[in-house]
Scaffold this active site. Structure first.
Site, PDB file in Angstrom:
ATOM      1  CB  SER A   1       8.974   2.836   8.682  1.00 56.74           C
ATOM      2  OG  SER A   1       8.272   2.087   9.831  1.00 56.74           O
ATOM      3  CE  LYS A   2       4.646   1.000   2.287  1.00 57.45           C
ATOM      4  NZ  LYS A   2       4.857   0.106   1.054  1.00 57.45           N
ATOM      5  NE  ARG A   3       9.298  -2.042  10.109  1.00 53.63           N
ATOM      6  CZ  ARG A   3       9.924  -1.634   9.176  1.00 53.63           C
ATOM      7  NH1 ARG A   3       9.452  -2.152   8.020  1.00 53.63           N
ATOM      8  NH2 ARG A   3      11.077  -0.932   9.030  1.00 53.63           N
ATOM      9  CG  ASP A   4       7.308   4.128  12.631  1.00 54.02           C
ATOM     10  OD1 ASP A   4       7.653   3.476  13.449  1.00 54.02           O
ATOM     11  OD2 ASP A   4       7.942   4.821  11.766  1.00 54.02           O
TER      12      ASP A   4
ATOM     13  N   PRO B   1       0.963  -1.196   0.086  1.00 53.16           N
ATOM     14  CG  PRO B   1       0.150  -0.953   2.327  1.00 53.16           C
ATOM     15  CD  PRO B   1       0.785  -1.906   1.230  1.00 53.16           C
TER      16      PRO B   1
END
Ligand code: GLU
Length: 513
Positions: A268-271, A19
């Site tokens: 980041s995407k993980r945050d 995404p």
């Protein structure tokens, strides 16, 4: 023609590897704003050469996110255009001739090294004290490639179908220089750039080659992209030169990083999950796990607020003005007002933008968005009634959905009384006053907020009562709770019969205080 007079053509070139995260949407937004401001074209190009990282649904997601943000495309996979196709996988056949030119001119070469041989090279360089070994203008001389093999051996390997890659042959000690619109002059010595793979024997170019060939073929005038691509830019500039396109090198603008709220590193995407806010524009369902990652759209944020917030992550208009819609951003935007330093992400600021944009929304627009307009008591509300109600409550909401709570007393009188409010402010001794007040306002000739307000204050004066005691009781009786917009406005809109009914009912029903 002077470079600055060129037709402006910019592209947003995501890889469909998952995404789009807010950093990607910001890149798309800045490209869009730049194109619209300069009467240029905004193009979507899908960079899907790396089939191993392809994620099903990612391209659809990218298109959906852009369309939610109203970043309309002039050219792209679904809209077409004269420079298509706009998916690199569909342009596969176009790249080889350029690779061939580079090989023929001696700017690129075939390399046959196996993964084990590459590991071995790194190992021995490391033990010789090289901290980050690469395949470069020194190490290539001890590797298996068309520079070290006899010509007939190279040809034999290719014709029998051996696996190969094509690498760019970086020159020794050559200065590569270009001017970035945000960073200024960037200069890199070619000794610091490795011999990157530009093409693989599966017939696919790698990112670097495809990106440069397509920017050139699509007549891209400005490459506006994230800072993480800055290290690749010297190689891209060098490729332009090798391909004989020196006059066509686009202008580069590398956008600053978006940082975590505490400024410690890139967002980041993980945050998203960890920091308690979404990092995606719209919901994303992981096709492998079916897990849903939250998007701003589904969390109730308006596109106007989301875009406004993104625009300010790296750019500012140079004035105090903060609330902009998309058209206003287009007319104010300029790359010269994009900063170099990372921009801290601020979720609370986004909420503030949401509130500001809700306030800017027409009452009519809000009316159209609120589907349920039937009320559950005796009045027969007209559209005018609803527009007034919306005008009264909208300042109090951050989200469109908050309005539902604010509107609840205008929708039904079958609410329950909030226990905390009662415990705090319901005073049984003052019930006779509440009752007399109800009679006085019921008998008013003109049931308007100003008339009600005057008689309310007169009543307080005549009876030596404080506003802080009687007003909260009136509010609980009418709305069930303590918070809400102007009480007199509410009373006027509900009408005298409904007001009387609610006060009488509260006096009867609320037995303790
Ligand atoms: N495909 C690259 C990405 O995924 C594009 C970088 C560029 O804009 O050149 O971000």
């Amino acid at each position: 023609m002077n470079k600055d007079e060129k037709v402006i053509r910019v592209r947003f070139a995501p890889s469909p590897t998952g995404p789009l995260h807010i950093g990607g949407v910001r890149t798309a937004l800045y490209n869009f704003l730049f194109a619209r401001k300069n009467n240029g074209k905004f193009i979507l190009r899908i960079e899907d050469t790396d089939q191993n990282r392809y994620v099903p649904g990612a391209e659809k997601y990218i298109q959906e996110a852009l369309s939610w943000c109203s970043l309309d495309l002039d050219e792209g996979p679904n809209v077409g255009g004269e420079f298509g196709p706009y998916r690199q996988s569909e342009r596969k056949e176009m790249y080889y001739s350029f690779v061939k030119n580079l090989i023929d001119s001696g700017d690129a070469y075939y390399a046959f090294d196996t993964p084990e041989e590459l590991d071995g090279m790194r190992e021995s360089m490391r033990s010789a004290g090289v901290p980050s070994p690469t395949y470069n203008n020194i190490s290539r001389s001890s590797m298996i490639n068309s520079l070290t093999l006899p010509l007939d051996e190279t040809e034999k390997r290719i014709s029998r179908g051996d696996k190969f890659v094509v690498r760019i042959k970086m020159p020794r000690n050559h200065e590569i220089k270009f001017k970035d619109k945000i960073r200024g002059w960037v200069s890199v010595n070619s000794n610091n750039i490795d011999d990157k793979v530009i093409y693989k024997s599966d017939g696919m170019p790698t990112y670097h080659l495809a990106n440069v060939v397509d920017d050139y073929s699509m007549k891209i005038s400005h490459v506006i992209r994230g800072e993480e691509w800055l290290p690749s830019a010297p190689l891209h500039v060098y490729l332009y030169k090798c391909l004989g396109w020196e006059d066509q090198i686009p202008q580069f603008a590398h956008l600053p990083l978006i940082l975590k709220p505490d400024g410690n590193g890139k967002l980041s995407k993980r945050d998203g999950d960890r920091l308690g806010f979404p990092v995606f524009p719209v919901n994303w369902k992981n096709p492998e796990t079916n897990e849903i990652y939250k998007g701003y759209r589904e969390e109730g944020f308006s596109r106007a607020a989301f875009i406004n917030m993104l625009a300010f992550l790296g750019w500012n208009p140079g004035t105090e003005k903060e609330v902009f819609n998309l058209d206003e951003l287009v007319s104010e935007f300029s790359l010269s007002r994009v900063g170099k330093s990372g921009a801290k992400y601020d979720f609370n600021k986004l909420k503030w933008f949401n509130q500001q944009h809700l306030r800017r929304m027409d009452n009519e627009e809000i009316y159209d968005n609120l589907v349920d307009k039937k009320v559950d008591f005796s009045i027969n509300p007209s559209k005018e009634y609803w527009l007034k109600v919306i005008g009264l409550v909208k300042e109090r909401a951050t989200f469109l959905d908050d309005l539902k709570l604010e509107l609840s007393c205008f929708l039904s009188n079958k609410f329950t009384y909030d226990v905390n409010s009662i415990n705090k402010k319901w005073n049984l001794e003052l019930l006779p006053h509440l009752s007399s007040l109800a009679t006085i306002i019921f008998n008013l000739q003109k049931f308007t907020s100003s008339q009600i307000e005057i008689s309310f204050h007169n009543y307080l004066d005549d009876n030596d009562l404080s506003l802080g005691k009687l007003m909260p009781m009136l509010r609980i009786a009418i709305t069930g709770r303590l918070a809400g917009p102007s009480m007199f406005g509410i009373l006027e809109l509900l009408g005298k019969e409904e007001v009387k009914l609610r006060i009488d009912r509260a006096i009867k029903d609320i037995q303790h205080g």
